[in-house]
Structure formats: structure tokens, C-alpha cells
Design an enzyme around this catalytic site. Structure first.
Site, PDB file in Angstrom:
ATOM      1  N   GLN A   1       7.044 -11.246  38.982  1.00 17.84           N
ATOM      2  CA  GLN A   1       6.368 -11.098  40.269  1.00 17.84           C
ATOM      3  C   GLN A   1       6.837  -9.819  40.954  1.00 17.84           C
ATOM      4  OE1 GLN A   1       7.065 -14.736  42.423  1.00 17.84           O
ATOM      5  NE2 GLN A   1       5.643 -15.894  41.154  1.00 17.84           N
TER       6      GLN A   1
ATOM      7  N   ASP B   1       9.482 -21.669  33.991  1.00 13.70           N
ATOM      8  CA  ASP B   1       8.650 -22.711  34.597  1.00 13.70           C
ATOM      9  C   ASP B   1       8.668 -24.020  33.797  1.00 13.70           C
ATOM     10  OD1 ASP B   1       7.954 -20.967  36.620  1.00 13.70           O
ATOM     11  OD2 ASP B   1       6.097 -20.314  35.665  1.00 13.70           O
TER      12      ASP B   1
ATOM     13  N   ARG C   1       5.112 -28.606  39.287  1.00 15.45           N
ATOM     14  CA  ARG C   1       5.720 -28.770  37.955  1.00 15.45           C
ATOM     15  C   ARG C   1       6.613 -30.017  37.912  1.00 15.45           C
ATOM     16  NH1 ARG C   1       3.295 -24.737  35.468  1.00 15.45           N
ATOM     17  NH2 ARG C   1       3.296 -22.715  36.484  1.00 15.45           N
TER      18      ARG C   1
ATOM     19  N   GLY D   1       3.693 -18.222  45.147  1.00 16.34           N
ATOM     20  CA  GLY D   1       4.599 -17.077  45.189  1.00 16.34           C
ATOM     21  C   GLY D   1       3.978 -15.857  44.526  1.00 16.34           C
TER      22      GLY D   1
ATOM     23  N   LYS E   1      12.373 -21.552  43.426  1.00 17.48           N
ATOM     24  CA  LYS E   1      10.975 -21.791  43.053  1.00 17.48           C
ATOM     25  C   LYS E   1      10.311 -22.647  44.146  1.00 17.48           C
ATOM     26  CE  LYS E   1      10.932 -19.368  39.335  1.00 17.48           C
ATOM     27  NZ  LYS E   1      10.123 -18.150  39.302  1.00 17.48           N
TER      28      LYS E   1
HETATM   29  C1  S3P Z   1       4.984 -15.578  37.565  1.00 21.01           C
HETATM   30  C2  S3P Z   1       6.286 -15.230  37.333  1.00 21.01           C
HETATM   31  C3  S3P Z   1       7.401 -16.182  37.403  1.00 21.01           C
HETATM   32  C4  S3P Z   1       6.936 -17.630  37.349  1.00 21.01           C
HETATM   33  C5  S3P Z   1       5.743 -17.870  38.216  1.00 21.01           C
HETATM   34  C6  S3P Z   1       4.586 -16.969  37.830  1.00 21.01           C
HETATM   35  C7  S3P Z   1       3.963 -14.521  37.520  1.00 21.01           C
HETATM   36  O1  S3P Z   1       8.098 -15.965  38.608  1.00 21.01           O
HETATM   37  O2  S3P Z   1       7.971 -18.499  37.703  1.00 21.01           O
HETATM   38  O3  S3P Z   1       5.320 -19.224  38.098  1.00 21.01           O
HETATM   39  O4  S3P Z   1       2.761 -14.832  37.400  1.00 21.01           O
HETATM   40  O5  S3P Z   1       4.342 -13.336  37.581  1.00 21.01           O
HETATM   41  P1  S3P Z   1       9.226 -14.811  38.684  1.00 21.01           P
HETATM   42  O6  S3P Z   1       8.665 -13.633  38.040  1.00 21.01           O
HETATM   43  O7  S3P Z   1       9.503 -14.561  40.131  1.00 21.01           O
HETATM   44  O8  S3P Z   1      10.409 -15.390  37.966  1.00 21.01           O
END
Ligand code: S3P
Length: 432
Positions: A166, A313, A386, A91, A340
Site C-alpha cells: 500500500q 492476510d 478476514r 486501507g 490491520k
Molecule cells: C494490500 C496490501 C497489504 C494487504 C492488504 C491489501 C494492497 O497491506 O494487507 O489487504 O492491495 O496493496 P500492506 O501493503 O499495508 O501490508
């Protein structure tokens, strides 16, 4: 197969932080100069980002040491990829690359595996469209594959509906080359690795509480030593605290305050001196320490509110800890778990039930009554890294033998997980 070893002891290191690794590759690729990055995660997610960046013309050479790469920055001049970009299970790769590609003067298509193709992309597509991006996707532009026809963008002021690093990072990447400032308002703090790295590379992000302002600018490459991933260390912390004969030291773990919710939650569960920071230092602008975890009796706690984005996470493995705690643990405000790699509320509950846990799903979390024991059984990672590792920790603590289907999913973030497990438990446990 995993079983309950007599003891769990040893000193181990974990892979480089996945979030920092993605950003080190992407940001150095669009900066001027060159940079050497050490300690890069070798997990499949980061390999996906590296492959996408190479397809976009980035020069990334792997060094002799695992985790060492040299990046020759392109000064933001990426090139149109010849084929579809595959973000795999990641993601972070897909959402950050959307922000990056929205302003590039060419067409690109981003896809991923079946899990990623079912995860919500409107959270980045909507604000990027507001900035002027041209993005098409399945189901009304909400699902990948996504096609981006990059062009000039304008900065926006945007109130984020979810606390997501993200989303924040995707918009900031687009904002770097937009006209005018980009202002973001977050509902709660989320990991700030992008802000820190941008500042180190010459673009200041002004933060004011939950709001931040990014002025467009160009980046200078920076050498980086990526610290160990606290999300990977979390498995050994829970195993160390919950196993009756354990003393585990995880070295070189990144302790950025936007990531340390797991330490606070375990303290709220009564870990006390049995969970300790040693040798605290600063590496590459991020706080780092060795983490010691040894056997203790945890107690139930309520985990919710603003801590959730800082522990998101680690919630599946925290649910395992809660099975061994005295009393009830309630996890709430964590509906994000449902989007997720799997619906982690549903998959965590279903799989821990197979091991005899007293656990119920709620709309936005879980309620776990600690019973002090689990019983080995056949369970399934559902292809979620995970969950594979959380179930392995459950298997280390359970009576009897636990078989985890699709255990290889761990390699998405922690390719050496099963070796670390064998080392700490003093056995050669085979991958289930
Ligand atoms: C991440 C942000 C998180 C996390 C993902 C990594 C990142 O997601 O769950 O494993 O590297 O920015 P979200 O920001 O969408 O919650």
C-alpha cells in the site's frame, strides 16, 4: 451459525482479486482511452474505491455481467470532489488515494469507518510530504480524516520502514506526475500488482532486487481480466485440508508469486499432494490456476521472515489450520497484523481461545499448539472480514455449533462467502 458438515466437497470460484481490482479502477481512471475490466471484486472495499473515483469525476459504467465495468480514462484530469471521500473499511483505498490526490490540483478530504480512522497513515503521509505534498490529519497528521491540498511534487529516494504494497503503491502513484524519478528501497518483497499494471499501461518500473525506480509518465488504459483472489481461496484451502472428508476445487485463482506465501506455508505444514495446482495458465499477465485441497494431516511449522508480507492476510486462517496440525506452529515477524482492520494478533487469539484453541499471542505473532479439535461456541468477528471467515472455517471444523457475531463483515472482501460455505458443506447454513 456454522456446524461441522459430514463432508466438504465441490467446485467453486472466489471473487476477483481485491488488490488488483482497486488498482484496475484507479489506474485506468487516470489513463487515456477506455478499458473493460472483468472479474472485478464486488466486495465493499472495492465498491468504496469505485465510489471515490466516481466522486473524482471518473466515468465507470457497470456492465450487464457482475464484475464487468467499462472505464473511460480521464488522462489524469480528475476533478475536485464535492464532498468528503469515504474509503469505508479499506486501507488500500485510503492509502492509494492519498498518493493519487497528493498531486491533483485541488483539495480533497479522505475518511473511513472507525477501524480505518484508527489505522496508521503516517507511513504514507511522511513520504508524500517529503515529495512536497500538503496533507493535514488528526493526531499530528497520522490519522484520518486526512485533508490533501494537491500540488506539484518531486521524486524522492525513500527507504521504506515497512514492507507494504500500500505504501509502495501510494508513493508510486504520486511519483507518476512528480518531477524526477522516484526510487524506493523495500525491506522485503511485497505484492507487485501496481508495478505489473503500470508496465502494462506504458510506465516501466525498473526493479533491482528490493529497489525500484519509477520514471514519471502517462498511462494508457488496458483491458483486464481480474483473477480470483488467493486471499479468499485460502479459507477453502484450509477447510479442505483440515476437514476429515473433503475435496475442494477453487477455480481461477491468481498465483502472483508475491501472494503465494499461503501455499508455501501449507506445504511446509505437510500438505504435499493434497494441495495441488491444476490447469496452470496466464490471464492478464498474472499466473492463474485451479487449486485442489483434500483432507490430510498437517503438522506444525515455523512461519516467519520474508514470507510474511506474502501471506499477511492469510495468517488468521493459517492459525485455524495450526489448531488442527500435529505439533506447534510459530508465526513470527508479523507485527504488521496489529495494524490491520483489527489488531489481528489479539482478535485471532481471543476468538480462537473461545473455541478452545491452545494459542498464545506474542509481540509479533502467535504460538499455536495443535490439539486436533475445536469446540463450537459464540465468537465475534470484531467487524473484521478476514476474522469472520477464519472463524467460519474454524466452525466448519469444530465439534458442535459456532455462532459468529457480526458475520456480515465478510462482505468487505467476499460478499458471497456464506453461499460458498453452504454449497461446499451441502447445507443451508444461516449467516450467524
Ligand atoms: C494490500 C496490501 C497489504 C494487504 C492488504 C491489501 C494492497 O497491506 O494487507 O489487504 O492491495 O496493496 P500492506 O501493503 O499495508 O501490508
Amino acid at each position: 451459525m456454522v456446524s461441522n458438515p459430514d463432508s466438504l466437497t465441490g467446485v467453486i470460484s472466489v471473487p476477483g482479486d481485491k488488490s488488483i481490482s482497486h488498482r484496475a479502477l484507479i489506474l485506468n481512471s487516470i489513463a487515456t482511452g477506455s478499458a473493460t475490466v472483468t472479474g472485478l471484486s464486488g466486495g465493499a472495499d472495492v465498491v468504496s474505491t469505485m465510489a471515490c473515483m466516481r466522486a473524482l469525476g471518473s466515468e465507470i459504467e457497470e456492465g450487464n455481467q457482475p464484475g464487468t465495468v467499462k472505464i473511460n480514462g480521464s488522462g489524469s484530469a480528475l476533478r475536485e470532489p464535492q464532498d468528503i471521500l469515504d474509503a469505508g473499511n479499506s486501507g488500500t483505498s485510503m492509502r492509494l488515494l492519498c498518493g493519487l490526490l497528493a498531486s491533483q490540483d485541488f483539495t480533497s478530504v479522505l475518511t473511513g469507518d472507525c477501524s480505518l480512522r484508527s489505522r496508521p497513515m503516517s507511513r504514507v503521509v511522511e513520504p508524500l510530504k517529503e515529495m512536497g505534498a500538503d496533507i493535514l490529519g488528526r493526531k499530528g497528521d497520522t490519522l484520518a480524516p486526512l485533508t490533501l491540498r494537491g500540488g506539484s511534487l518531486r521524486g524522492i529516494e525513500y527507504t521504506m520502514p515497512v514492507a507494504s504494497a500500500q505504501v509502495k503503491s501510494s508513493i508510486m502513484l504520486a511519483g507518476l506526475s512528480a518531477q524526477g524519478n522516484t526510487i524506493l528501497h523495500q525491506p522485503a518483497p511485497s505484492r507487485d500488482h501496481t508495478e505489473r499494471m503500470l508496465s502494462a499501461m506504458g510506465v516501466t518500473v525498473d526493479t533491482d532486487g528490493l529497489s525500484l525506480t519509477l520514471r514519471p509518465g502517462s498511462l494508457r488504459c488496458v483491458d483486464l481480466a481480474v483473477p480470483g483472489d488467493i486471499s479468499s481461496a485460502a479459507f477453502w484451502l484450509v477447510a479442505g485440508l483440515c476437514h476429515p472428508n473433503a475435496n475442494v476445487l477453487v477455480t481461477g485463482v491468481g498465483l502472483n508469486p508475491s501472494r503465494t506465501g499461503i501455499l508455501e506455508a501449507l506445504q511446509a505444514m505437510g500438505a504435499g499432494n493434497n494441495l495441488a495446482l491444476k490447469n496452470e495458465r496466464v490471464v492478464g499477465g498474472e499466473p492463474v490456476a485451479d487449486l485442489m485441497a483434500r483432507s490430510c494431516q498437517l503438522k506444525g511449522a515455523e512461519i516467519g521472515g520474508d514470507i510474511i508480507p506474502r501471506i499477511i492476510d492469510e495468517l488468521p486462517v493459517l492459525a485455524v489450520a495450526a489448531c488442527f496440525a500435529e505439533g506447534t506452529t510459530v508465526i513470527r515477524d508479523a507485527a504488521e497484523l496489529r495494524v490491520k482492520e483489527t489488531d489481528r494478533i489479539q482478535t485471532t487469539v481471543t476468538q480462537l481461545l473461545r473455541l478452545g484453541a491452545d494459542i498464545q499471542a506474542t509481540e509479533d505473532g502467535m504460538v499455536i499448539h495443535g490439539t486436533g479439535s475445536l469446540t463450537g461456541a459464540v465468537c465475534d468477528s470484531c467487524g473484521d472480514h478476514r476474522l469472520a471467515m477464519s472463524l467460519a472455517v474454524a466452525g466448519l471444523l469444530a465439534k458442535g455449533e459456532t455462532t459468529i457475531l457480526d458475520a456480515g463483515a465478510a462482505s468487505v472482501s467476499y460478499p458471497t462467502f456464506w453461499e460458498s460455505l453452504a454449497q461446499l458443506s451441502g447445507t443451508q447454513q444461516s449467516q450467524a
